[in-house]
Design a protein around this motif. Structure first.
Motif, PDB file in Angstrom:
ATOM      1  N   LYS A   1      -7.725   1.326   0.817  1.00 25.93           N
ATOM      2  CA  LYS A   1      -8.248   2.543   0.208  1.00 25.93           C
ATOM      3  C   LYS A   1      -7.104   3.413  -0.295  1.00 25.93           C
ATOM      4  O   LYS A   1      -6.188   3.755   0.459  1.00 25.93           O
ATOM      5  N   VAL A   2      -7.168   3.766  -1.563  1.00 29.14           N
ATOM      6  CA  VAL A   2      -6.168   4.624  -2.198  1.00 29.14           C
ATOM      7  C   VAL A   2      -6.834   5.923  -2.631  1.00 29.14           C
ATOM      8  O   VAL A   2      -7.861   5.896  -3.325  1.00 29.14           O
TER       9      VAL A   2
ATOM     10  N   SER B   1      -7.809   6.851   4.445  1.00 31.46           N
ATOM     11  CA  SER B   1      -6.995   6.245   3.387  1.00 31.46           C
ATOM     12  C   SER B   1      -5.801   5.466   3.931  1.00 31.46           C
ATOM     13  O   SER B   1      -5.203   5.844   4.938  1.00 31.46           O
ATOM     14  N   ASP B   2      -5.474   4.389   3.242  1.00 35.94           N
ATOM     15  CA  ASP B   2      -4.257   3.644   3.541  1.00 35.94           C
ATOM     16  C   ASP B   2      -3.078   4.205   2.754  1.00 35.94           C
ATOM     17  O   ASP B   2      -1.972   4.342   3.273  1.00 35.94           O
TER      18      ASP B   2
ATOM     19  N   LEU C   1      -3.135  -5.062   2.917  1.00 40.02           N
ATOM     20  CA  LEU C   1      -3.060  -5.539   1.540  1.00 40.02           C
ATOM     21  C   LEU C   1      -4.090  -4.765   0.725  1.00 40.02           C
ATOM     22  O   LEU C   1      -5.283  -4.789   1.045  1.00 40.02           O
ATOM     23  N   LEU C   2      -3.639  -4.067  -0.314  1.00 40.58           N
ATOM     24  CA  LEU C   2      -4.556  -3.205  -1.063  1.00 40.58           C
ATOM     25  C   LEU C   2      -5.721  -3.978  -1.677  1.00 40.58           C
ATOM     26  O   LEU C   2      -6.822  -3.444  -1.814  1.00 40.58           O
ATOM     27  N   SER C   3      -5.499  -5.225  -2.031  1.00 42.35           N
ATOM     28  CA  SER C   3      -6.582  -6.011  -2.635  1.00 42.35           C
ATOM     29  C   SER C   3      -7.579  -6.521  -1.612  1.00 42.35           C
ATOM     30  O   SER C   3      -8.646  -7.010  -1.969  1.00 42.35           O
TER      31      SER C   3
ATOM     32  N   THR D   1     -10.231   6.541  -4.945  1.00 45.05           N
ATOM     33  CA  THR D   1     -10.878   7.856  -5.038  1.00 45.05           C
ATOM     34  C   THR D   1      -9.916   8.830  -5.717  1.00 45.05           C
ATOM     35  O   THR D   1      -8.723   8.849  -5.418  1.00 45.05           O
ATOM     36  N   VAL D   2     -10.456   9.637  -6.633  1.00 44.84           N
ATOM     37  CA  VAL D   2      -9.678  10.696  -7.289  1.00 44.84           C
ATOM     38  C   VAL D   2     -10.246  12.044  -6.878  1.00 44.84           C
ATOM     39  O   VAL D   2     -11.465  12.258  -6.921  1.00 44.84           O
TER      40      VAL D   2
END
Length: 351
Positions: free
Chosen positions: A170-171, A232-233, A159-161, A195-196
């Motif tokens: 993690k995105v 990263s997910d 779950l991203l949250s 993260t960008v």
């Protein structure tokens, strides 16, 4: 000028290029508009609505191409449409020819004028006709991520949250342009750790300031990308070089180091994709696995929200369609930049 709006043929492409409101404006300017039967149904628009706006309904695509000079589409012509394109036609749509050699040859052979939405460029370098679909695709990339990260869909079950006592998802977003920005907005809104990665220092500084340090910003070096992907997910590929093939910034090795069930969404797939492991997919079969990492590489993502996408696209392309229909292309430097192929000649660099 006679303007033709065909029904889209790409797999599960539900958008239509122009709405009845836009058709009404074109008719008011003295143009004739033909709309193929049922072209708008995928976006909730009936033939009667187009007729009420002043359009005539063509029985089929062959009739529409025969009677029209300016063809306004959403997506590039597919193989079954190549024979319909003639020398007198102006094709105005997303073309993405850098990733499709057969389309390049077909357009050159037809001797038509092919203008790509995605290469219409303003003096400041912005791409006004690409931007609305890039915004939608960026937001959808995270929405798609939420779906396919579910265990039942083949994902790792994250779950991203996050949850109390559990880390947030993690995105990592590679490319900080319009797609990347909108992916970040969606991911942050869901509570993900974001993260960008971008090649331009100015872009990284913008993200750092805009999000007050809540978004990690990193330079685009291979070792940096490899390290971030490993943890990263969800990874969103949002790399763009206007009109050209997307650079392969992600290698097979980087993908192989990712955790099983992680997801890579390649929004750059229209331009060939930004990973060595990318290949085009469609909405019928959107994902595949490489080293147990899911890849989502659908080439027409905004069709998932066809009604929103249709109205957004129509609103922004209408002034440009009017200029083309009025015969004012030579007075519009931004549209001139959008011409990819003209009278058999390729006018842009695809590398």
């Amino acid at each position: 000028m006679v303007i033709g709006i065909p029904k889209e043929r790409k797999v599960q492409e539900y958008r239509v290029a122009l709405t009845p409101q836009a058709v009404g404006v074109l008719v008011q300017h003295g143009h004739k508009v033909l709309v193929e039967k049922s072209a708008g149904l995928g976006s909730g628009i009936t033939d009667q609505e187009f007729k009420n706006a002043g359009a005539r309904i063509a029985r089929n695509e062959k009739e529409l191409f025969k009677k029209s000079k300016l063809i306004v589409k959403v997506k590039e012509p597919i193989a079954e449409e190549y024979s319909l394109i003639k020398e007198n036609h102006i094709i105005f749509s997303y073309l993405h020819i850098a990733a499709d050699k057969k389309l390049v040859q077909a357009l050159k052979k037809s001797k038509c004028r092919a203008i790509a939405f995605e290469t219409v460029e303003l003096p400041d370098g912005s791409l006004p006709l690409l931007a609305p679909m890039s915004r939608i695709a960026g937001r959808l990339s995270v929405q798609v991520g939420v779906h396919f990260l579910q265990k039942s869909k083949g994902g790792k079950g994250v779950l991203l949250s996050g949850a109390a006592g559990v880390r947030n998802g993690k995105v990592t977003v590679i490319g900080g342009g319009t797609v990347g920005y909108n992916a970040v907005l969606s991911a942050l809104g869901l509570g993900a750790d974001v993260t960008v990665i971008d090649i331009k220092q100015g872009v990284l500084e913008y993200y750092y300031d805009r999000f007050e340090g809540k978004v990690r910003t990193l330079p685009s070096y291979p070792e940096v990308i490899e390290k971030e992907l490993k943890d990263s997910d969800l990874v969103v590929g949002a790399v763009l070089v206007t009109g050209a093939k997307a650079p392969k910034v992600i290698t097979k090795k980087m993908i192989s180091n990712m955790e099983k069930g992680s997801l890579f969404v390649d929004v750059a797939i229209d331009q060939g994709g930004c990973s060595e492991t990318s290949r085009p997919t469609n909405h019928d079969s959107p994902v595949y696995k490489v080293n147990d990492v899911l890849h989502y590489c659908v080439t027409n993502m905004p069709s998932l929200v066809s009604k929103t996408s249709t109205y957004s696209l129509s609103n922004v392309i209408l002034p440009y369609v009017l200029q083309v229909a009025d015969g004012k292309i030579d007075e519009a430097p931004s549209i001139l930049k959008g011409i990819n192929i003209d009278n058999g000649d390729l006018l842009i660099n695809l590398n």
